[in-house]
Motif scaffolding. Structure first.
Motif, PDB file in Angstrom:
ATOM      1  N   LYS A   1     -18.692  45.090  39.072  1.00  0.00           N
ATOM      2  CA  LYS A   1     -20.017  44.481  39.156  1.00  0.00           C
ATOM      3  C   LYS A   1     -21.095  45.506  38.801  1.00  0.00           C
ATOM      4  O   LYS A   1     -20.865  46.724  38.871  1.00  0.00           O
ATOM      5  N   PRO A   2     -22.288  45.040  38.419  1.00  0.00           N
ATOM      6  CA  PRO A   2     -23.350  45.956  37.961  1.00  0.00           C
ATOM      7  C   PRO A   2     -23.672  47.095  38.918  1.00  0.00           C
ATOM      8  O   PRO A   2     -24.012  48.192  38.489  1.00  0.00           O
ATOM      9  N   ALA A   3     -23.583  46.867  40.231  1.00  0.00           N
ATOM     10  CA  ALA A   3     -23.964  47.909  41.186  1.00  0.00           C
ATOM     11  C   ALA A   3     -22.825  48.872  41.505  1.00  0.00           C
ATOM     12  O   ALA A   3     -22.998  49.804  42.296  1.00  0.00           O
ATOM     13  N   ASP A   4     -21.673  48.675  40.893  1.00  0.00           N
ATOM     14  CA  ASP A   4     -20.517  49.525  41.187  1.00  0.00           C
ATOM     15  C   ASP A   4     -20.824  50.979  40.827  1.00  0.00           C
ATOM     16  O   ASP A   4     -21.351  51.275  39.753  1.00  0.00           O
ATOM     17  N   GLU A   5     -20.481  51.901  41.734  1.00  0.00           N
ATOM     18  CA  GLU A   5     -20.784  53.320  41.518  1.00  0.00           C
ATOM     19  C   GLU A   5     -20.065  53.889  40.304  1.00  0.00           C
ATOM     20  O   GLU A   5     -20.489  54.892  39.726  1.00  0.00           O
ATOM     21  N   ARG A   6     -18.976  53.230  39.888  1.00  0.00           N
ATOM     22  CA  ARG A   6     -18.260  53.708  38.705  1.00  0.00           C
ATOM     23  C   ARG A   6     -19.067  53.529  37.427  1.00  0.00           C
ATOM     24  O   ARG A   6     -18.743  54.094  36.389  1.00  0.00           O
ATOM     25  N   LEU A   7     -20.123  52.739  37.507  1.00  0.00           N
ATOM     26  CA  LEU A   7     -20.970  52.515  36.335  1.00  0.00           C
ATOM     27  C   LEU A   7     -22.209  53.411  36.339  1.00  0.00           C
ATOM     28  O   LEU A   7     -23.063  53.286  35.460  1.00  0.00           O
ATOM     29  N   ALA A   8     -22.300  54.294  37.306  1.00  0.00           N
ATOM     30  CA  ALA A   8     -23.510  55.115  37.454  1.00  0.00           C
ATOM     31  C   ALA A   8     -23.825  55.926  36.197  1.00  0.00           C
ATOM     32  O   ALA A   8     -24.982  56.116  35.839  1.00  0.00           O
TER      33      ALA A   8
END
Length: 215
Positions: free
Chosen positions: A32-39
């Motif tokens: 999902k957009p807020a996932d830390e893996r996308l930071a």
């Protein structure tokens, strides 16, 4: 995962144990957009429908032709969009509005086709066939439309071209344009006239591209 499991339960789908476990544990859930893996992730669009229209507009200006961008998100029935844009083109040709000729009407987006017949068709050739019929051989109006990935419908054909002589050449070959449209046979129609646009796979896709030149 919950949505997928609901579909599995609703239709009684048998899943391998590993697939069911993936869904039930949530391990298969999409990020999902807020996932830390996308930071540290950033997204850049390097090709868009609007960019395609603007590039075509630059080419038109260089040739002394005024571009009119009608939008990169035109949707609806392909044949209806063809009728509407025919009206715009005729307004330009007859009254010089909203701009006088020479000009080119540029648009993008993806139309749809309600299948009524059993012909070989696609949304761009359906649009063009409806456009040609609505223009009724009006002089000084030519058009091209195609899918930017090189495939319109199920055919390895991107789209086609039309001009003031399109309908007359069809009648000379014993082809009834209205019948071809009713049968969703745009590819058959333009192939018979030698007016199909074949680019081969372009390896990209920024929706459809339509250009109507009024001189």
């Amino acid at each position: 995962c919950a949505d997928a499991l609901e579909i599995v339960r609703r239709y009684g789908i048998e899943l391998p144990d590993a697939a069911r476990a993936l869904l039930e544990t949530g391990a298969g859930e999409t990020i999902k957009p807020a996932d830390e893996r996308l930071a540290g992730v950033s997204t850049h669009l390097i090709a868009t429908p609007q960019q395609a229209l603007e590039a075509a507009a630059d080419v038109a200006r260089a040739a002394g032709i005024t571009p009119v961008l009608l939008g990169d998100r035109l949707e609806g029935e392909a044949r209806d969009v063809g009728k509407v844009l025919a009206g715009v083109a005729l307004q330009v040709r007859t009254h010089g509005q909203p701009v006088p000729p020479p000009c080119v009407l540029l648009s993008g987006g993806e139309t749809t086709v309600t299948v009524r017949g059993n012909g070989r068709g696609g949304r761009n050739v359906e649009f063009l066939l409806a456009l040609a019929i609505a223009l009724d051989a009006a002089p000084g109006i030519d058009a091209v439309a195609g899918d930017t990935d090189g495939v319109d419908g199920q055919e390895e054909v991107a789209g086609a071209f039309i001009g003031p002589d399109t309908l007359a050449r069809a009648w000379e070959k014993g082809i009834r344009p209205r019948d071809s449209l009713d049968n969703n046979d745009g590819h058959g129609f333009f192939e018979a006239l030698g007016d199909a646009l074949v680019t081969g796979p372009t390896l990209t896709n920024v929706n459809d591209f339509r250009a109507i030149l009024i001189t």
